[in-house]
Design a protein around this motif. Structure first.
Motif, short mmCIF file in Angstrom:
data_model
loop_
_atom_site.label_atom_id
_atom_site.label_comp_id
_atom_site.label_asym_id
_atom_site.label_seq_id
_atom_site.Cartn_x
_atom_site.Cartn_y
_atom_site.Cartn_z
N LEU B 4 29.29 -10.29 -14.64
CA LEU B 4 30.09 -11.29 -13.95
C LEU B 4 31.55 -10.89 -13.95
O LEU B 4 32.23 -10.95 -12.92
N ILE B 5 32.03 -10.46 -15.13
CA ILE B 5 33.45 -10.08 -15.19
C ILE B 5 33.72 -8.91 -14.26
O ILE B 5 34.69 -8.90 -13.51
N GLN B 6 32.82 -7.94 -14.30
CA GLN B 6 33.02 -6.78 -13.42
C GLN B 6 33.01 -7.19 -11.96
O GLN B 6 33.84 -6.74 -11.17
N ALA B 132 38.03 -7.89 -21.71
CA ALA B 132 37.13 -8.96 -22.17
C ALA B 132 35.72 -8.44 -22.35
O ALA B 132 34.74 -9.08 -21.97
N GLY B 133 35.63 -7.26 -22.92
CA GLY B 133 34.31 -6.73 -23.25
C GLY B 133 33.61 -6.03 -22.11
O GLY B 133 32.48 -5.57 -22.25
N ALA B 134 34.23 -5.95 -20.94
CA ALA B 134 33.57 -5.28 -19.83
C ALA B 134 34.35 -4.04 -19.43
O ALA B 134 35.56 -3.96 -19.62
N LEU B 252 30.62 -12.03 -5.21
CA LEU B 252 29.67 -12.88 -5.92
C LEU B 252 28.46 -13.17 -5.04
O LEU B 252 27.32 -13.10 -5.49
N ALA B 253 28.73 -13.49 -3.77
CA ALA B 253 27.63 -13.83 -2.87
C ALA B 253 26.68 -12.66 -2.70
O ALA B 253 25.46 -12.83 -2.77
#
Lengths: 365, 293, 236
Positions: B4-6, B132-134, B252-253
Motif C-alpha cells: 500500500l505504501i509503495q 515507513a518500512g517499505a 490504487l484503482a
C-alpha cells in the motif's frame, strides 16, 4: 438595403449568383455520377470513402460550424455507427441497408446523452469532455471484446451488386454510398435554412441573445449533438460497407482531429464544404506521405493552421467569393447600355462620402 | 501494508509527473486563457532535443539545462509566430490552431528522430530508501521534491519579480497593462517560454518510465488535463494537488480494482474530468471565473 | 510650444468616424478639460492620443510626434492614461496595481516614496493596500486608477470621465484630490468629462466637443460665464 429594395426581391446580381450556384451543384453531381465509370476500382474505393467521410463532416459542421459547440469526439460516434453496423451484419445477419437506420438511431441516442453535459459545460471544457469520450472509445471497444471482436477487429461482408444491376461491385458500392449520402446533404441544407439553422447560429453568436429570442437552449444543444452524432453514425456504417473491416485501431483520436480539420478546410458553417473537407482528409495524407511519411503530418498540421489564419472561410469561402465576383461581372454584361450615353464607369460600392472622412479602424487589442 | 505504501508513494510520484505538465497547461491558461492542446507535444519535442544532446555526448546535467533553455526559446517562438496572429479569437480557432501544432510537432519529431522507441536515462540514481518500512525508489522521492521546488520557484517568480508582476497584469487586464507601459506581446512570449520550460522538465522526468517515442506524452496530456480540471484550471497549486490525487487514485484503482486493469486505466482521468465539470466546474482551487470559460 | 499639440485628429470605430478633425493643445502645468454631450467623442479623443485607437492627424508630445505610436510607447514617453471604467486589475492587490503603474520605472526607492505619497492623497487606498482591488468600491477604484497613473511619474495625466458611475459625494472627493494634486505637483492634466460643472471647476482651460468637433474653447473662467455653455451644460 432599403425596405423597398428588399421587398422587390433578389437583385440581378443575386439571381445570377443563385443560377451559378445551381449550375455548380449540377456540375458536382455530374462529376459524382461519372466518377465510377472513368476511374479504376482503387480510386473508386477512395471516392466512396470520401462520400462516407463527407457525411460525417457534414454532421460535425452542424454542431461546430453552425452551432459553435466545439466537439473533439466525433470519431467516437463514427466508431459507434461503424461497430453497430458491423455487429448487426456479422452477428445478427441483418442486410446491410437495414443496419443504417439502426446505427443512426443508436448514435442519435448516444449523441443526445453527450449533449446533456453540454447544458452545463461550455467552450473549451466541453471540448475536453468530448476529447475524453473520443479517447475512451477505442479502449472500451477493446474491453468489450466479446461483442466487438476486441483488438482483432471484425471482418464484415461487403455489399455486392445484385445480378440485375450492370455494375461492378466497387461501382455499386460507390452508388449505394452516393444514394445514401445525397439525402443527408439535402436534409442538412433544409435544416440549416430553416428555424433550426437560424437558432443554431443565434446560439453560436450569443447564448444570452438567443435565449432572449425564445430559443430553448437545452433542447437545441441536445438536438445538435444528437443530429451530428446521427450523421457520424450513418457515415460509420458507410465506412464499414466500404472497408469491410473494423478494429479499435481504426478509430484513434486522430480521426476526431481529422473531422475537425475537414470542417475548417471545407469551410465552417457551410454545407458544400463537407465534400472538400472529406477530399482533404482522404487525399492529403496520401500525397503528403508520398513526399515523406513523417512529413505528412507536418504538412497536415501546417495546412490546418494556415487555413485558420488566412482562409477562414475554408474552400467554400473562396468559391463563394469567386462566385460573387463572377456573378456581378456577368450581370453587368447583361445590362444593355443606352446608345446615346457613354458606358457607365465601374461603380465600386461607396464606403465613405468624402476622402477626408475615410474611417480608420480600431487597433487590435 | 508495504504494498500500500509503495502504491501510494508511487502514485504521488506519478501524480507529480502529471502535475508538472498540468502546471505548464495552467500557466498558459492563466496568462492567456488558451487551452494548449499541444503542451504535451512541446514537452515531447524538448525531450527529444535532450536525447539528441545526450547522443552528442553532452553530460546529462548540462543537457537538461541546455534543453530547458532551448525549450524557453521555443515556447517564445511559438507564441510569437503561431499564436499571436490568432490571439483573442474564439475557442474553436484556438483549439484548431493548437491541435494543428500538436499534429505538426508530433510529425516533425518523427521526421527528425524517427518513430522508434528509445530509452532515456533518469536524472536520479537508481537507489531505494526505507520509508515507513517499505522500499521506496529515490527517483520517486526525487520527482516529488523537484516538483515542489519548481512550484516554489514559480511562486517567487510570479509574486516577487517584476516580470512575474507583468505576466499577472497581462493575464488580468491586457489593455490596462499597455497603458502602464508593459509590452504585452513580450510578456506573453515570456509566459509561453516559462510554460514550455516546465513542460520540458516534465518530459525529461517522464521519459525514463514511459520510454521515449513520439507518442509518449499523448496519454500524459489527458491525465494532465484531468489534473488541471480537478485542481481548477487557473490554479497552479491546484494543478499539482490534482495531479497527486489522480496519480494516487489511478494507481490504487489499477492495483486493487479488478475491472480496471491496465488498459482501462485511462478511464480514471476521463471520469474525473466529467465529474468535476458537472459537479464543480471551478475545481478544487480554481476561481469562479474559470467556470465560465 | 505646448506640451501636447493635437491637430486635425480623426478617429473612429470600424466604419464609424467619431472625430472629424479635432485640434487642441495643453500647456505644461495647465489643467485642460474637454467636455461635451454623450457620444461627442471625448473618450475617443483620449484613446486616439494614447494610441489605443488608430488615428489620422498630428499628435505631438514635448515636440515629438506620437501619432501611430503604440499605447506602450506612449506610456513610456510619459503620458498616463487613466481609462474610462478605471481599468482596475481586479484580481490583484491594491499594492500590485500601483506597482504595475510604476512598471517602467527603475528607481526602487523613488517608487516606494511615490507609493506612500499616493497613499497620503488617498487614505482609503492605504487602508486597503493588501486587499484585492476588485473588492474596492467604484470611487475607491477610481482613486486607485488615478494613483496608478501617478505612479508612472507622468508629464501628462489624462483622465477619462472620472465621475462616471460615481456618487456625487465621491466625485466631489475625487475631484478635490485631483485639484490638490494638480496644484501641489504642478501636474499637467487633460481631463475629459461629461459633467461640465466638475470639469470647469477643476480646469484652467476648456474645450467643448460636440459631434466630433471642437465648437468652443477658452479660459475656464470665461466659459463659465458663457451663456450658451450655461444653458446647455450647466443647467441654467
Amino acid at each position: 438595403m432599403s425596405a423597398a429594395a428588399a421587398a422587390a426581391g433578389p437583385s440581378p446580381v443575386e439571381r445570377t449568383e443563385q443560377r451559378l450556384r445551381l449550375a455548380a451543384y449540377g456540375l458536382v453531381l455530374l462529376i459524382a455520377v461519372a466518377i465510377p465509370f472513368f476511374l479504376g476500382s482503387y480510386r473508386v474505393g477512395q471516392f466512396t470513402l470520401v462520400l462516407a467521410y463527407s457525411v460525417a463532416v457534414l454532421g460535425l459542421n452542424l454542431l461546430v460550424g453552425y452551432g459553435g459547440l466545439v466537439s473533439l469526439g466525433h470519431g467516437a460516434f463514427f466508431a459507434l455507427g461503424a461497430y453497430t453496423s458491423a455487429i448487426l451484419i456479422e452477428e445478427a445477419g441483418l442486410p446491410h441497408l437495414m443496419t443504417v437506420p439502426i446505427a443512426a438511431a443508436v448514435c442519435f441516442a448516444a449523441g443526445f446523452v453527450l449533449g446533456l453535459p453540454a447544458l452545463r459545460i461550455r467552450g473549451l471544457y466541453l471540448a475536453l469532455v468530448t476529447l475524453a469520450v473520443a479517447i475512451a472509445v477505442p479502449q472500451l471497444i477493446k474491453r468489450f471484446d466479446g461483442l466487438t471482436g476486441g483488438t482483432q477487429g471484425l471482418n464484415v461482408a461487403q455489399p455486392t451488386a445484385p445480378g440485375w444491376v450492370p455494375l461492378a461491385d466497387d461501382q455499386f458500392l460507390y452508388f449505394l454510398t452516393l444514394v445514401l449520402a445525397i439525402p443527408m446533404f439535402v436534409l442538412a441544407a433544409n435544416l440549416v435554412r430553416g428555424r433550426t439553422g437560424r437558432a443554431l447560429v443565434a446560439m453560436r453568436e450569443s447564448e444570452v441573445a438567443a435565449k432572449a429570442m425564445g430559443v430553448d437552449l437545452a433542447r437545441l444543444k441536445t438536438s445538435a449533438f444528437a443530429i451530428s452524432s446521427l450523421y457520424a453514425g450513418v457515415a460509420g456504417s458507410l465506412y464499414v460497407f466500404s472497408i469491410g473491416f473494423v478494429a479499435p485501431e481504426s478509430f484513434p483520436l486522430t480521426v476526431s482531429f481529422a473531422f475537425l480539420a475537414a470542417i475548417v478546410v471545407g469551410g465552417l458553417a457551410t454545407i458544400g464544404g463537407a465534400i472538400f473537407g472529406a477530399l482533404f482528409i482522404e487525399f492529403v495524407p496520401i500525397y503528403a506521405s508520398d513526399v515523406s511519411d513523417a512529413l505528412a503530418g507536418v504538412i497536415y498540421g501546417a495546412v490546418l493552421i494556415a487555413f485558420m489564419y488566412a482562409l477562414h472561410g475554408g474552400v467554400m469561402g473562396v468559391l463563394r467569393g469567386t462566385g460573387r465576383r463572377l456573378a456581378s461581372r456577368l450581370s453587368r454584361e447583361k445590362r444593355k447600355e443606352p446608345l446615346d450615353e457613354p458606358p457607365q464607369p465601374n461603380v465600386a460600392p461607396a464606403a465613405s462620402d468624402s476622402p477626408a472622412t475615410r474611417p480608420p479602424t480600431i487597433t487590435g487589442s | 501494508m508495504e504494498e500500500l505504501i509503495q502504491t501510494i508513494v508511487d502514485g504521488v510520484a506519478i501524480g507529480s509527473l502529471y502535475g508538472a505538465l498540468a502546471l505548464a497547461v495552467v500557466l498558459i491558461f492563466r496568462s492567456t486563457g488558451i487551452v494548449n492542446f499541444a503542451q504535451g507535444e512541446m514537452a515531447m519535442f524538448s525531450t527529444f532535443v535532450a536525447w539528441g544532446l545526450l547522443q552528442a555526448d553532452v553530460p546529462l546535467g548540462l543537457a537538461v539545462v541546455m534543453t530547458l533553455g532551448i525549450a524557453f526559446l521555443g515556447g517564445m517562438a511559438i507564441e510569437r509566430i503561431l499564436i499571436r496572429p490568432v490571439e483573442g479569437s474564439d475557442p474553436l480557432t484556438m483549439a484548431v490552431v493548437t491541435l494543428g501544432l500538436f499534429i505538426l510537432l508530433n510529425s516533425a519529431a518523427g521526421w527528425i528522430w524517427g518513430f522508434e522507441t528509445r530509452s532515456f536515462p533518469s536524472i536520479f540514481p537508481d537507489d531505494s530508501v526505507q520509508l515507513a518500512g517499505a522500499d521506496v525508489a529515490v527517483e520517486s522521492l526525487g520527482i516529488v521534491a523537484l516538483l515542489l521546488a519548481v512550484v516554489g520557484l514559480l511562486y517567487l517568480l510570479f509574486q516577487r519579480t517584476k516580470i512575474g508582476l507583468a505576466v499577472r497584469a497581462v493575464s488580468v487586464n491586457p489593455e490596462s497593462s499597455r497603458l502602464s507601459g508593459i509590452s504585452v506581446g513580450r510578456t506573453l512570449m515570456i509566459g509561453w517560454g516559462i510554460a514550455a520550460m516546465v513542460g520540458a522538465l516534465a518530459g525529461i522526468l517522464i521519459a525514463p518510465r514511459l520510454f521515449l517515442d513520439v507518442n509518449f506524452m499523448g496519454g500524459v496530456l489527458i491525465y494532465s488535463f484531468a489534473a488541471a480540471t480537478l485542481g481548477g484550471f487557473d490554479s497552479p497549486f491546484g494543478a499539482v494537488v490534482g495531479g497527486w490525487v489522480i496519480g494516487v487514485t489511478e494507481n490504487l484503482a489499477s492495483t486493487y480494482v479488478d475491472f480496471i486493469g491496465s488498459d482501462l486505466k485511462i478511464l480514471v482521468p476521463l471520469t474525473v474530468i466529467l465529474a468535476v465539470l458537472l459537479i464543480r466546474p471551478s475545481g478544487l482551487f480554481g476561481s469562479h471565473e474559470v467556470a465560465r470559460a | 510650444m505646448s506640451l501636447l499639440e493635437v491637430s486635425d485628429l480623426e478617429a473612429g470605430y470600424g466604419d464609424v468616424t467619431v472625430l472629424r478633425g479635432v485640434s487642441f493643445a495643453v500647456e505644461e502645468g495647465q489643467v485642460a478639460a474637454i467636455f461635451g454631450p454623450n457620444g461627442a467623442g471625448k473618450t475617443t479623443t483620449l484613446k486616439a492620443v494614447s494610441g489605443v485607437l488608430r488615428q489620422r492627424g498630428r499628435v505631438t508630445f514635448a515636440g515629438k510626434s506620437i501619432a501611430g505610436a503604440s499605447p506602450e510607447r506612449v506610456a513610456r514617453m510619459g503620458i498616463a492614461h487613466v481609462p474610462e471604467g478605471r481599468g482596475t486589475f481586479a484580481e490583484l492587490t491594491v499594492e500590485d496595481n500601483l506597482r504595475i503603474g510604476g512598471y517602467r520605472r527603475r528607481d526602487g526607492e523613488g517608487m516606494r516614496q511615490d507609493m506612500e505619497r499616493c497613499f497620503e492623497y488617498f487614505p482609503q487606498l492605504a487602508e486597503r493596500r493588501r486587499q484585492r482591488a476588485g473588492n474596492l468600491s467604484g470611487g475607491e477604484q477610481q482613486m486607485l486608477a488615478v494613483a496608478r497613473g501617478l505612479m508612472l511619474r507622468p508629464r501628462l495625466l489624462m483622465l477619462d470621465e472620472p465621475s462616471l458611475g460615481l456618487a456625487p459625494v465621491l466625485t466631489k472627493e475625487v475631484f478635490g484630490i485631483l485639484g490638490t494634486i494638480a496644484g501641489e505637483e504642478g501636474m499637467t492634466v487633460l481631463l475629459v468629462e461629461q459633467n461640465a460643472r466638475l470639469a470647469l471647476g477643476l480646469a484652467d482651460y476648456a474645450y467643448v466637443l460636440e459631434a466630433g468637433c471642437i465648437v468652443l474653447s477658452g479660459e475656464a473662467k470665461q466659459m463659465k460665464e458663457e451663456q450658451a455653455v450655461q444653458q446647455t451644460y450647466l443647467g441654467f
